[in-house]
Write a protein that holds these residues in place. Structure first.
Motif, PDB file in Angstrom:
ATOM      1  N   ILE A   1       7.767   8.038   0.779  1.00 35.51           N
ATOM      2  CA  ILE A   1       6.759   8.890   0.111  1.00 35.51           C
ATOM      3  C   ILE A   1       6.267   8.064  -1.067  1.00 35.51           C
ATOM      4  O   ILE A   1       7.072   7.546  -1.848  1.00 35.51           O
ATOM      5  CB  ILE A   1       7.380  10.200  -0.425  1.00 35.51           C
ATOM      6  CG1 ILE A   1       7.747  11.126   0.720  1.00 35.51           C
ATOM      7  CG2 ILE A   1       6.433  10.887  -1.407  1.00 35.51           C
ATOM      8  CD1 ILE A   1       8.495  12.388   0.270  1.00 35.51           C
ATOM      9  N   PHE A   2       4.951   7.932  -1.208  1.00 35.88           N
ATOM     10  CA  PHE A   2       4.389   7.178  -2.327  1.00 35.88           C
ATOM     11  C   PHE A   2       3.453   8.088  -3.117  1.00 35.88           C
ATOM     12  O   PHE A   2       2.584   8.752  -2.565  1.00 35.88           O
ATOM     13  CB  PHE A   2       3.615   5.952  -1.810  1.00 35.88           C
ATOM     14  CG  PHE A   2       3.096   5.062  -2.913  1.00 35.88           C
ATOM     15  CD1 PHE A   2       3.838   3.976  -3.338  1.00 35.88           C
ATOM     16  CD2 PHE A   2       1.875   5.321  -3.539  1.00 35.88           C
ATOM     17  CE1 PHE A   2       3.382   3.152  -4.367  1.00 35.88           C
ATOM     18  CE2 PHE A   2       1.410   4.513  -4.566  1.00 35.88           C
ATOM     19  CZ  PHE A   2       2.167   3.422  -4.971  1.00 35.88           C
ATOM     20  N   GLY A   3       3.624   8.078  -4.446  1.00 37.31           N
ATOM     21  CA  GLY A   3       2.731   8.909  -5.258  1.00 37.31           C
ATOM     22  C   GLY A   3       2.706   8.434  -6.686  1.00 37.31           C
ATOM     23  O   GLY A   3       3.473   7.562  -7.050  1.00 37.31           O
ATOM     24  N   PRO A   4       1.871   9.004  -7.525  1.00 39.10           N
ATOM     25  CA  PRO A   4       0.884  10.011  -7.149  1.00 39.10           C
ATOM     26  C   PRO A   4      -0.498   9.443  -6.826  1.00 39.10           C
ATOM     27  O   PRO A   4      -1.369  10.198  -6.416  1.00 39.10           O
ATOM     28  CB  PRO A   4       0.799  10.886  -8.406  1.00 39.10           C
ATOM     29  CG  PRO A   4       1.150  10.002  -9.547  1.00 39.10           C
ATOM     30  CD  PRO A   4       2.022   8.901  -9.004  1.00 39.10           C
ATOM     31  N   ASP A   5      -0.730   8.138  -6.972  1.00 35.83           N
ATOM     32  CA  ASP A   5      -2.109   7.669  -6.793  1.00 35.83           C
ATOM     33  C   ASP A   5      -2.412   7.383  -5.321  1.00 35.83           C
ATOM     34  O   ASP A   5      -1.904   6.430  -4.733  1.00 35.83           O
ATOM     35  CB  ASP A   5      -2.377   6.414  -7.628  1.00 35.83           C
ATOM     36  CG  ASP A   5      -3.863   6.133  -7.715  1.00 35.83           C
ATOM     37  OD1 ASP A   5      -4.545   6.830  -8.472  1.00 35.83           O
ATOM     38  OD2 ASP A   5      -4.355   5.256  -6.968  1.00 35.83           O
ATOM     39  N   GLU A   6      -3.280   8.200  -4.749  1.00 41.13           N
ATOM     40  CA  GLU A   6      -3.581   8.077  -3.323  1.00 41.13           C
ATOM     41  C   GLU A   6      -4.344   6.781  -3.020  1.00 41.13           C
ATOM     42  O   GLU A   6      -4.114   6.147  -1.989  1.00 41.13           O
ATOM     43  CB  GLU A   6      -4.407   9.289  -2.868  1.00 41.13           C
ATOM     44  CG  GLU A   6      -4.538   9.363  -1.368  1.00 41.13           C
ATOM     45  CD  GLU A   6      -5.372  10.544  -0.900  1.00 41.13           C
ATOM     46  OE1 GLU A   6      -6.091  11.144  -1.744  1.00 41.13           O
ATOM     47  OE2 GLU A   6      -5.313  10.854   0.299  1.00 41.13           O
ATOM     48  N   ASN A   7      -5.244   6.391  -3.935  1.00 36.06           N
ATOM     49  CA  ASN A   7      -6.013   5.162  -3.696  1.00 36.06           C
ATOM     50  C   ASN A   7      -5.096   3.948  -3.655  1.00 36.06           C
ATOM     51  O   ASN A   7      -5.205   3.103  -2.769  1.00 36.06           O
ATOM     52  CB  ASN A   7      -7.080   4.972  -4.788  1.00 36.06           C
ATOM     53  CG  ASN A   7      -8.145   6.048  -4.737  1.00 36.06           C
ATOM     54  OD1 ASN A   7      -8.515   6.507  -3.662  1.00 36.06           O
ATOM     55  ND2 ASN A   7      -8.618   6.474  -5.891  1.00 36.06           N
TER      56      ASN A   7
ATOM     57  N   TRP B   1       0.996  11.119  -1.765  1.00 38.87           N
ATOM     58  CA  TRP B   1       0.640  12.247  -2.631  1.00 38.87           C
ATOM     59  C   TRP B   1      -0.835  12.092  -2.974  1.00 38.87           C
ATOM     60  O   TRP B   1      -1.309  10.972  -3.210  1.00 38.87           O
ATOM     61  CB  TRP B   1       1.491  12.198  -3.905  1.00 38.87           C
ATOM     62  CG  TRP B   1       1.226  13.330  -4.850  1.00 38.87           C
ATOM     63  CD1 TRP B   1       0.355  13.323  -5.894  1.00 38.87           C
ATOM     64  CD2 TRP B   1       1.834  14.613  -4.820  1.00 38.87           C
ATOM     65  NE1 TRP B   1       0.380  14.531  -6.525  1.00 38.87           N
ATOM     66  CE2 TRP B   1       1.278  15.351  -5.893  1.00 38.87           C
ATOM     67  CE3 TRP B   1       2.785  15.213  -3.999  1.00 38.87           C
ATOM     68  CZ2 TRP B   1       1.647  16.664  -6.155  1.00 38.87           C
ATOM     69  CZ3 TRP B   1       3.152  16.525  -4.270  1.00 38.87           C
ATOM     70  CH2 TRP B   1       2.584  17.235  -5.336  1.00 38.87           C
ATOM     71  N   LYS B   2      -1.582  13.217  -3.011  1.00 40.05           N
ATOM     72  CA  LYS B   2      -3.034  13.092  -3.204  1.00 40.05           C
ATOM     73  C   LYS B   2      -3.427  13.226  -4.676  1.00 40.05           C
ATOM     74  O   LYS B   2      -4.081  14.195  -5.074  1.00 40.05           O
ATOM     75  CB  LYS B   2      -3.760  14.138  -2.358  1.00 40.05           C
ATOM     76  CG  LYS B   2      -3.605  13.882  -0.860  1.00 40.05           C
ATOM     77  CD  LYS B   2      -4.486  14.815  -0.060  1.00 40.05           C
ATOM     78  CE  LYS B   2      -4.225  14.730   1.431  1.00 40.05           C
ATOM     79  NZ  LYS B   2      -4.145  13.384   1.976  1.00 40.05           N
ATOM     80  N   GLY B   3      -3.013  12.266  -5.487  1.00 40.87           N
ATOM     81  CA  GLY B   3      -3.388  12.286  -6.898  1.00 40.87           C
ATOM     82  C   GLY B   3      -4.391  11.176  -7.201  1.00 40.87           C
ATOM     83  O   GLY B   3      -4.582  10.260  -6.390  1.00 40.87           O
ATOM     84  N   ALA B   4      -5.029  11.271  -8.360  1.00 41.78           N
ATOM     85  CA  ALA B   4      -6.023  10.256  -8.721  1.00 41.78           C
ATOM     86  C   ALA B   4      -6.210  10.201 -10.234  1.00 41.78           C
ATOM     87  O   ALA B   4      -5.877  11.146 -10.947  1.00 41.78           O
ATOM     88  CB  ALA B   4      -7.364  10.575  -8.059  1.00 41.78           C
ATOM     89  N   CYS B   5      -6.750   9.082 -10.670  1.00 42.12           N
ATOM     90  CA  CYS B   5      -7.104   8.901 -12.080  1.00 42.12           C
ATOM     91  C   CYS B   5      -8.585   9.190 -12.244  1.00 42.12           C
ATOM     92  O   CYS B   5      -9.406   8.625 -11.512  1.00 42.12           O
ATOM     93  CB  CYS B   5      -6.796   7.460 -12.490  1.00 42.12           C
ATOM     94  SG  CYS B   5      -7.799   6.900 -13.878  1.00 42.12           S
ATOM     95  N   HIS B   6      -8.932  10.029 -13.210  1.00 41.08           N
ATOM     96  CA  HIS B   6     -10.331  10.439 -13.369  1.00 41.08           C
ATOM     97  C   HIS B   6     -11.239   9.272 -13.769  1.00 41.08           C
ATOM     98  O   HIS B   6     -12.441   9.320 -13.521  1.00 41.08           O
ATOM     99  CB  HIS B   6     -10.434  11.584 -14.382  1.00 41.08           C
ATOM    100  CG  HIS B   6     -10.188  11.155 -15.805  1.00 41.08           C
ATOM    101  ND1 HIS B   6      -8.990  10.646 -16.239  1.00 41.08           N
ATOM    102  CD2 HIS B   6     -11.009  11.150 -16.888  1.00 41.08           C
ATOM    103  CE1 HIS B   6      -9.074  10.358 -17.529  1.00 41.08           C
ATOM    104  NE2 HIS B   6     -10.294  10.643 -17.948  1.00 41.08           N
TER     105      HIS B   6
END
Ligand code: 13P
Ligand code: SF4
Length: 323
Positions: free
Chosen positions: A154-160, A176-181
């Motif tokens: 499992i890799f997170g939180p940055d999806e890109n 994990w579907k996270g991102a930096c604004h």
């Protein structure tokens, strides 16, 4: 370059006062590349997330002032719990860390039994307690590759970043579907238009950018990797798709080269600046050293659990010779 001393309302020369307080209190100032130039110039060390953690683990100063965002201060405190750790503004958070609440990650992990959890350093201490190994953008690929190919991850939180590492390594990590604004908002159309105006420029991008941006980049890397690349490259012009604070060191080290910040989607905002990073100012840094606040605290139980995956990252990075 402006060399006029920055003074407070009480006529205090901030740079001088910070230098004096630092010496008197045996403090070290660590700053991230996204900090304002005046903070970078007064810091003892300026680096990326990995370097900040390495310095925080090694320093013999009594006080660490971490000019960056909250998770960076927290990581320093976890690595050096006996030291006092301050950040100039406690509101300096991180949208990426916020995109991964620990209770939701825990449910996600429970839905994927048998997976190794690899977390980006841009996470809260609570998330780190659920993690097997922490990574930064400098070492993420190498650390993922240090696990056998059949390892379920499992890799997170940055999806890109996760998608980018999957594409480089052929892994199929659950993301994990996270991102930096800041990194999410670079516009492909505007980047291509800018490249049209400057066909001789190379595009440099941080792996937190969207896949479409990474696909057109000539070089993808962490802040320190982008800095090294721009110095060693024969090219004289670069379009830089990451937070614009990095341009200060790039320009300083390469006065004969041209660095163009990648355009944000919305031309009316300065959204290629991290509003959290930019909360820190020279005046707040001065107050922080003088009054020893705001301090970062981590409970003993969280510190004990969170230090393990961070130490594991530092050990693997040392073996791999990563700085
Ligand atoms: P680096 O790992 O390159 O320092 O990046 C940290 C960060 O916050 C990027 O947005
Ligand atoms: Fe977090 Fe993005 Fe700011 Fe980096 S640039 S500190 S990932 S919000």
């Amino acid at each position: 370059m402006n060399t006029t001393p920055v003074k407070t309302k009480d006529n205090i020369d901030l740079a001088q006062a910070i230098t004096d307080l630092k010496k008197k209190k045996n403090a070290v100032i660590l700053a991230h590349y996204y900090q304002n130039p005046d903070i970078q110039d007064i810091a003892d060390f300026v680096g990326d997330s990995l370097a900040l953690a390495q310095w925080a683990a090694e320093t013999d100063a009594d006080i660490i002032v971490l000019c960056g965002v909250h998770f960076m201060g927290e990581t320093a405190k976890i690595l050096s719990p006996e030291k006092k750790v301050f950040i100039p503004d406690l509101n300096a958070g991180c949208s990426l860390a916020d995109s991964c609440p620990a209770d939701e990650l825990e449910k996600f992990i429970n839905r994927h039994p048998g997976h190794t959890v690899i977390s980006y350093v841009n996470t809260t201490a609570a998330v780190k307690t659920l993690t097997d190994v922490v990574v930064t953008s400098t070492n993420a690929r190498r650390i993922v590759e240090s696990f056998p190919p059949e390892t379920k991850i499992i890799f997170g939180p940055d999806e890109n970043l996760g998608n980018y590492i999957n594409s480089l390594t052929g892994r199929n990590m659950v993301l994990w579907k996270g991102a930096c604004h800041v990194h999410e908002q670079f516009s492909l159309e505007k980047m291509l238009a800018l490249k049209g105006e400057h066909p001789d420029a190379l595009i440099l991008a941080h792996p937190e950018c969207k896949t479409v941006i990474l696909k057109i980049a000539d070089y993808v890397g962490s802040t320190s990797d982008l800095l090294k690349f721009s110095t060693h490259s024969a090219s004289k012009k670069f379009i830089v798709a990451t937070e614009s604070g990095i341009l200060h060191k790039m320009q300083r080290g390469n006065p004969d080269k041209v660095f163009i910040p990648a355009p944000p989607n919305d031309a009316t905002c300065a959204c290629n600046e991290c509003n959290f990073m930019k909360l820190n100012t020279l005046e707040k840094l001065y107050h922080c050293l003088k009054y020893e606040t705001p301090e970062i605290f981590v409970s003993e139980e969280i510190q004990r659990k969170a230090v393990k995956p961070i130490r594991r990252m530092l050990n693997i990075s040392e073996k791999l010779g990563l700085k």
